[in-house]
Design an enzyme around this catalytic site. Structure first.
Site, short mmCIF file in Angstrom:
data_model
loop_
_atom_site.label_atom_id
_atom_site.label_comp_id
_atom_site.label_asym_id
_atom_site.label_seq_id
_atom_site.Cartn_x
_atom_site.Cartn_y
_atom_site.Cartn_z
N TYR A 84 2.07 -10.51 8.48
CA TYR A 84 1.31 -10.58 7.22
C TYR A 84 -0.02 -9.85 7.38
CZ TYR A 84 4.48 -13.95 5.09
OH TYR A 84 5.57 -14.54 4.53
N LYS A 123 19.56 -25.47 -21.65
CA LYS A 123 20.11 -24.21 -22.16
C LYS A 123 20.29 -23.20 -21.03
CE LYS A 123 18.61 -22.84 -26.36
NZ LYS A 123 17.60 -22.48 -27.39
N ASN A 169 0.72 -11.30 1.53
CA ASN A 169 1.68 -10.19 1.48
C ASN A 169 1.17 -9.18 0.46
OD1 ASN A 169 2.65 -10.96 -1.13
ND2 ASN A 169 4.13 -12.38 -0.22
N ASN A 178 7.67 -7.26 -0.88
CA ASN A 178 7.44 -8.36 -1.83
C ASN A 178 7.35 -7.88 -3.29
OD1 ASN A 178 6.14 -9.66 0.91
ND2 ASN A 178 7.15 -11.16 -0.41
N GLU A 228 16.53 -16.58 7.96
CA GLU A 228 15.15 -16.20 8.27
C GLU A 228 14.48 -17.29 9.12
OE1 GLU A 228 12.78 -15.39 4.78
OE2 GLU A 228 11.29 -14.31 5.97
N SER A 229 13.39 -16.93 9.78
CA SER A 229 12.58 -17.92 10.50
C SER A 229 11.13 -17.46 10.45
CB SER A 229 13.05 -18.00 11.96
OG SER A 229 12.21 -18.83 12.70
N TYR A 230 10.20 -18.39 10.21
CA TYR A 230 8.77 -18.05 10.27
C TYR A 230 8.15 -18.90 11.35
CZ TYR A 230 9.51 -17.31 5.17
OH TYR A 230 9.97 -16.98 3.94
N HIS A 242 16.49 -16.11 2.53
CA HIS A 242 15.03 -16.27 2.64
C HIS A 242 14.73 -17.75 2.94
CE1 HIS A 242 11.42 -17.72 0.40
NE2 HIS A 242 10.84 -16.64 0.87
N ASN A 269 9.63 -22.16 0.25
CA ASN A 269 8.27 -21.65 0.07
C ASN A 269 8.31 -20.45 -0.85
OD1 ASN A 269 8.26 -18.95 1.58
ND2 ASN A 269 9.15 -20.34 3.10
N ASP A 271 17.77 -17.64 -1.67
CA ASP A 271 17.39 -18.83 -0.89
C ASP A 271 18.02 -20.05 -1.58
OD1 ASP A 271 16.06 -21.09 0.12
OD2 ASP A 271 14.13 -20.07 0.26
N GLU A 311 12.83 -4.22 2.41
CA GLU A 311 13.07 -5.43 1.61
C GLU A 311 12.27 -5.51 0.31
OE1 GLU A 311 12.80 -9.09 3.87
OE2 GLU A 311 12.04 -10.21 2.16
N ASP A 336 8.89 -5.61 4.51
CA ASP A 336 9.01 -6.37 3.26
C ASP A 336 7.86 -6.02 2.32
OD1 ASP A 336 9.45 -8.24 1.29
OD2 ASP A 336 9.27 -10.00 2.58
N LYS A 392 10.12 -9.15 11.41
CA LYS A 392 9.82 -8.61 10.08
C LYS A 392 8.31 -8.57 9.86
CE LYS A 392 10.79 -10.78 5.95
NZ LYS A 392 11.80 -11.37 5.06
N MET A 393 7.87 -7.53 9.19
CA MET A 393 6.45 -7.41 8.85
C MET A 393 6.29 -7.03 7.38
SD MET A 393 5.61 -3.74 10.65
CE MET A 393 3.98 -3.54 9.92
N LYS A 394 5.10 -7.30 6.86
CA LYS A 394 4.78 -6.95 5.48
C LYS A 394 4.30 -5.51 5.40
CE LYS A 394 5.81 -10.97 4.11
NZ LYS A 394 7.00 -11.19 3.30
N GLU A 445 15.39 -12.77 -2.82
CA GLU A 445 14.70 -14.05 -2.62
C GLU A 445 14.07 -14.56 -3.91
OE1 GLU A 445 11.63 -12.46 0.22
OE2 GLU A 445 10.29 -13.65 -1.01
O1 OAA Z 1 5.75 -13.52 1.87
C1 OAA Z 1 6.62 -14.20 1.33
O2 OAA Z 1 6.56 -14.64 0.16
C2 OAA Z 1 7.85 -14.53 2.09
C3 OAA Z 1 8.85 -13.47 2.03
O3 OAA Z 1 8.81 -12.54 1.26
C4 OAA Z 1 9.96 -13.49 2.96
O4 OAA Z 1 10.07 -14.44 3.72
O5 OAA Z 1 10.76 -12.57 2.94
MG MG Z 2 10.58 -11.29 1.40
#
Ligand code: OAA
Ligand code: MG
Length: 388
Positions: free
Chosen positions: A154, A99, A19, A214, A340-342, A321, A53, A291, A238, A212, A180-182, A264
């Protein structure tokens, strides 16, 4: 019920993708089996957990702090008034002598145990987790299925626009309607070409696409991309800036009218509350992605949902997430907006049961007792080997 032994391990969930911020060549994950003294059909009931993850394994913290506290606790300290295993009471036991603040250091470890305890509690009741959650914490009428979107897009070595389009076509053929895409890992002109290539696959409908960052952009870049993205009417923009830069998020929300999503990389009630107090998030359109697995488990996530309700937010604006089976149950039981789903990534822990079918962008959690990780054959083999 007593927990008689705990078995933690670390497994890789690595891949060659990237990403805007990290690659996943060394990504790994903590897995856990909690063996109880309840015997069903000649075998002890076992609760399983894993750590989503995006953060690396937390196995050492688990072994050195959380599991000894759990195993040393008096039996009644883990039970509710009805004598049932109480993940919420176990949470207090795990967090004794810790703490406040500094949440990311231990929230993953506590989240793994919290997941396994919920698995165990639902298995002891002989029901799927969404049913147990809905009866204990919801209104007793869980959603039958849950909106899911396919996360991918990605950056990868040699990946062309055609490859990106084929990946997205695959998601649509698998039953997803939103993808969704990066972005942020190339320059703006290149990212806009990638975005337009994906929108072509979506029949020109940008409202079916999330992008996204990141957490990569500074304010100037966040606003520059925002101006360029506005025309597409995206589903969401995102994690645009650093996850803890609430002022950046607030300024972005004043200048970008379409939905934004983040959370996330917030791991506690306190961090999520600061986002709501200071981050300019808009309850009529924005989304929260905390998440539950990474942020101290469902026990803390329920506190976050309560906090959101106090601030006038609907649970439907939460889409966690992680793309895992645990959040799928939570989404159905507590009426979240989706999950979400990958497809195909972060195996063997990620995704839903092997027989899950995505229909018109929705999926059901299934009816196996507990979380149902027994229905993920490859993963279940590894989990069983932890304690057998
Ligand atoms: O690429 C990643 O770390 C995963 C991520 O941000 C997402 O699932 O939104
Ligand atoms: Mg993300």
């Amino acid at each position: 019920m007593r927990i008689v032994s705990a078995h933690a391990g670390t497994i890789p969930i690595s891949s060659s993708m990237r990403n805007a911020y990290i690659d996943f060549s060394k990504m790994d994950c903590t897995i856990l089996a909690l063996v109880s003294d309840v015997v069903v059909d000649g075998r002890p009931l076992v609760g399983y957990g894993f750590s989503s993850n995006g953060r690396y394994n937390a196995t050492a913290i688990l072994n050195e702090r959380m599991l000894p506290r759990l195993l040393d606790a008096a039996a009644e300290d883990l039970l509710d008034q009805e004598g049932e295993l109480s993940p919420a009471k176990a949470w207090d036991v795990m967090m004794s002598n810790e703490k406040p603040g500094g949440h990311g250091e231990r929230s993953v470890a506590v989240g793994v145990v919290d997941m396994a305890l919920h698995d165990l509690a639902a298995k002891a009741a002989g029901v799927p987790l969404y049913r147990w959650l809905s009866d204990h914490y919801g209104d007793g009428a869980p959603d039958e299925d849950v909106f899911v979107y396919a996360a991918g897009g990605y950056y990868a070595p040699g990946k062309t626009l055609k490859d990106l389009q084929n990946e997205m076509r695959g998601f649509l053929e698998a039953g997803y309607e939103v993808v969704k895409m990066k972005i942020g890992g190339a320059d703006l002109a290149e990212d806009l070409r990638r975005i337009e290539a994906v929108i072509d696959v979506l029949d020109g409908d940008g409202s079916r696409l999330m992008v996204d960052v990141n957490g990569k952009f500074d304010l100037r870049t966040a606003l520059e991309y925002g101006r360029a993205l506005d025309q597409y009417g995206l589903f969401w923009y995102e994690e645009v800036g650093d996850p803890l830069d609430y002022a950046l998020n607030a300024t972005l929300s004043e200048n970008y009218r379409n939905p934004i999503a983040t959370g996330e990389n917030l791991f506690s009630l306190q961090d999520a509350r600061n986002l709501i107090r200071y981050g300019g998030m808009r309850p009529d359109r924005d989304f929260l992605q905390v998440d539950p697995a990474l942020s101290y488990g469902l026990t803390e996530y329920r506190r976050i949902l309560d906090m959101l309700a106090l601030h006038g937010w609907s649970s439907r604006r939460c889409i966690p997430h992680g793309g895992h089976q645990f959040s799928l149950h939570i989404a159905a039981a507590l009426k979240l907006g989706g999950n979400e789903s990958y497809p195909g990534e972060f195996q063997p822990t990620g995704g839903f049961t092997d027989d899950a079918v995505i229909t018109r962008g929705r999926v059901a959690p299934g009816d196996l007792p507990g979380i149902g990780l027994e229905g993920k054959a490859e993963f279940y083999k590894i989990l069983r080997d932890l304690h057998d």
